[in-house]
Scaffold this motif. Structure first.
Motif, PDB file in Angstrom:
ATOM      1  N   VAL A   6      72.909 -70.618 -13.413  1.00  0.00           N
ATOM      2  CA  VAL A   6      72.681 -69.968 -12.070  1.00  0.00           C
ATOM      3  C   VAL A   6      71.797 -68.816 -12.283  1.00  0.00           C
ATOM      4  O   VAL A   6      71.574 -68.168 -11.519  1.00  0.00           O
ATOM      5  N   ALA A   7      71.439 -68.591 -13.583  1.00  0.00           N
ATOM      6  CA  ALA A   7      70.596 -67.492 -13.909  1.00  0.00           C
ATOM      7  C   ALA A   7      69.077 -67.783 -13.529  1.00  0.00           C
ATOM      8  O   ALA A   7      68.860 -68.897 -13.487  1.00  0.00           O
ATOM      9  N   GLU A   8      68.546 -66.600 -13.016  1.00  0.00           N
ATOM     10  CA  GLU A   8      67.386 -66.540 -12.699  1.00  0.00           C
ATOM     11  C   GLU A   8      66.362 -67.256 -13.558  1.00  0.00           C
ATOM     12  O   GLU A   8      66.013 -66.699 -14.903  1.00  0.00           O
ATOM     13  N   GLY A   9      65.376 -68.170 -13.226  1.00  0.00           N
ATOM     14  CA  GLY A   9      64.140 -68.838 -14.035  1.00  0.00           C
ATOM     15  C   GLY A   9      64.753 -69.765 -15.039  1.00  0.00           C
ATOM     16  O   GLY A   9      63.852 -70.213 -15.798  1.00  0.00           O
ATOM     17  N   VAL A  10      66.000 -70.010 -15.193  1.00  0.00           N
ATOM     18  CA  VAL A  10      66.629 -71.111 -16.012  1.00  0.00           C
ATOM     19  C   VAL A  10      66.557 -72.507 -15.538  1.00  0.00           C
ATOM     20  O   VAL A  10      67.354 -72.584 -14.393  1.00  0.00           O
ATOM     21  N   ALA A  11      65.789 -73.597 -15.798  1.00  0.00           N
ATOM     22  CA  ALA A  11      65.909 -74.698 -15.267  1.00  0.00           C
ATOM     23  C   ALA A  11      66.679 -75.856 -15.824  1.00  0.00           C
ATOM     24  O   ALA A  11      67.041 -76.779 -15.392  1.00  0.00           O
TER      25      ALA A  11
END
Length: 299
Positions: free
Chosen positions: A33-38
């Motif tokens: 759910v971290a921003e920028g982690v795909a």
């Protein structure tokens, strides 16, 4: 940072398969759910456990092999070793009762069974954990051999010493174990009388042929002390196993008395080796000799 891959390396030494799975999922949920982690990738790294397999065998049934295995495991645990027990007696499993784990079912993680924990700190697996209580098994050799493989190849985690409680005789289970899971050593147990010793010698020949070192012999049911008068008698004889060990130039590991307290403790799932009474002493002494042998082999 858009669409980046997060790679996490985890030291998973000492964790079971179930624990590793839980840690991996938690990391994936947290970073996912971290921003920028795909994408999240978790690498589990663990030191390889130097696991020794020790077979406890006899040539015939009824000589106390399962009771010896249980108490050796508990005594080794008290000496500081990480010990597990495989009940390889597919047709007559005893370890669930001896370790008070009756009625418990093992879980499977990543196609491997997870051993049942006991209150004595000794995990175990038995066909008795997988079938209904008192269920009679009419399995041919290949089915029994397949069941044994599942028990030995389970997720034993950080177990250092795996004791294999073998069925009596020299049949398919023993032969399969020698071929696929060759033990590092074997302990032979027998009662003192000649008939049992003849069968124990056959078991010894099997291990010798398979290149498995015999760690030593144990004499069980040697001497019965009457609880009323205190007199000691030898209904099965005495000293026969020690004499046989001398003839074969093999170590004699010790003698277990024919003791009512040991029988009662086994039936109630309370191994004498877990306590500090007189009944624990003989098991403790044999376990120390086994631990010494393991230490020498590791040196």
């Amino acid at each position: 940072m858009i669409g980046e891959r997060a790679i996490v390396v985890v030291d998973a030494s000492g964790l079971s398969a179930g624990e590793r799975d839980a840690v991996e999922k938690k990391i994936e949920q947290s970073l996912g759910v971290a921003e920028g982690v795909a994408e999240v990738r978790v690498a589990m790294m663990a030191d390889k456990v130097e696991r020794r397999i020790i077979a406890v065998g006899s040539g015939k049934g009824g000589v106390g092999k399962s009771t010896l295995t249980t108490n050796l495991a508990v005594a080794l645990k008290r000496l500081g070793l990480k010990v597990g027990v495989v009940d390889a007696d597919i047709y007559g499993p005893s370890q669930p009762k001896l370790l008070a784990t009756e009625g418990q079912k093992p879980q499977a993680v990543d196609d491997k069974l997870v051993p049942i924990a006991s209150k004595y700190g000794v995990p175990s697996l038995s066909i008795g954990h997988l079938v209904k209580p008192a269920q009679a098994l009419a399995w041919r050799g290949p089915m029994a051999v397949g069941a044994l493989a599942q028990l030995i190849d389970a997720d034993w985690g950080d177990v250092e010493v795996l004791l294999i409680d073998l069925p009596p005789g020299t049949g398919d289970v023993q032969l399969s174990m020698l071929q696929k899971h060759k033990p590092d050593g074997a302990v032979l147990v027998s009662t003192p009388q000649d008939l049992a010793l003849i069968d124990a010698a056959r078991a010894g020949q099997l291990f010798d042929t398979g290149g498995v070192p015999i760690i030593g012999l144990v004499e069980n049911m040697a001497g019965y002390q009457c609880p009323h008068c205190g007199e000691t008698s030898d209904p099965f004889g005495c000293g026969g196993v020690e004499a046989a060990a001398g003839r074969l130039e093999l170590p004699f590991l010790g003698r277990i008395p024919l003791n009512m307290a040991i029988r009662i403790a086994g039936d109630s799932g309370e191994p004498p080796a877990a306590g500090d009474g007189e009944e624990a002493a003989a098991f403790r002494d044999i376990a120390q000799k086994l631990a010494d042998w393991l230490a020498r082999e590791a040196a």
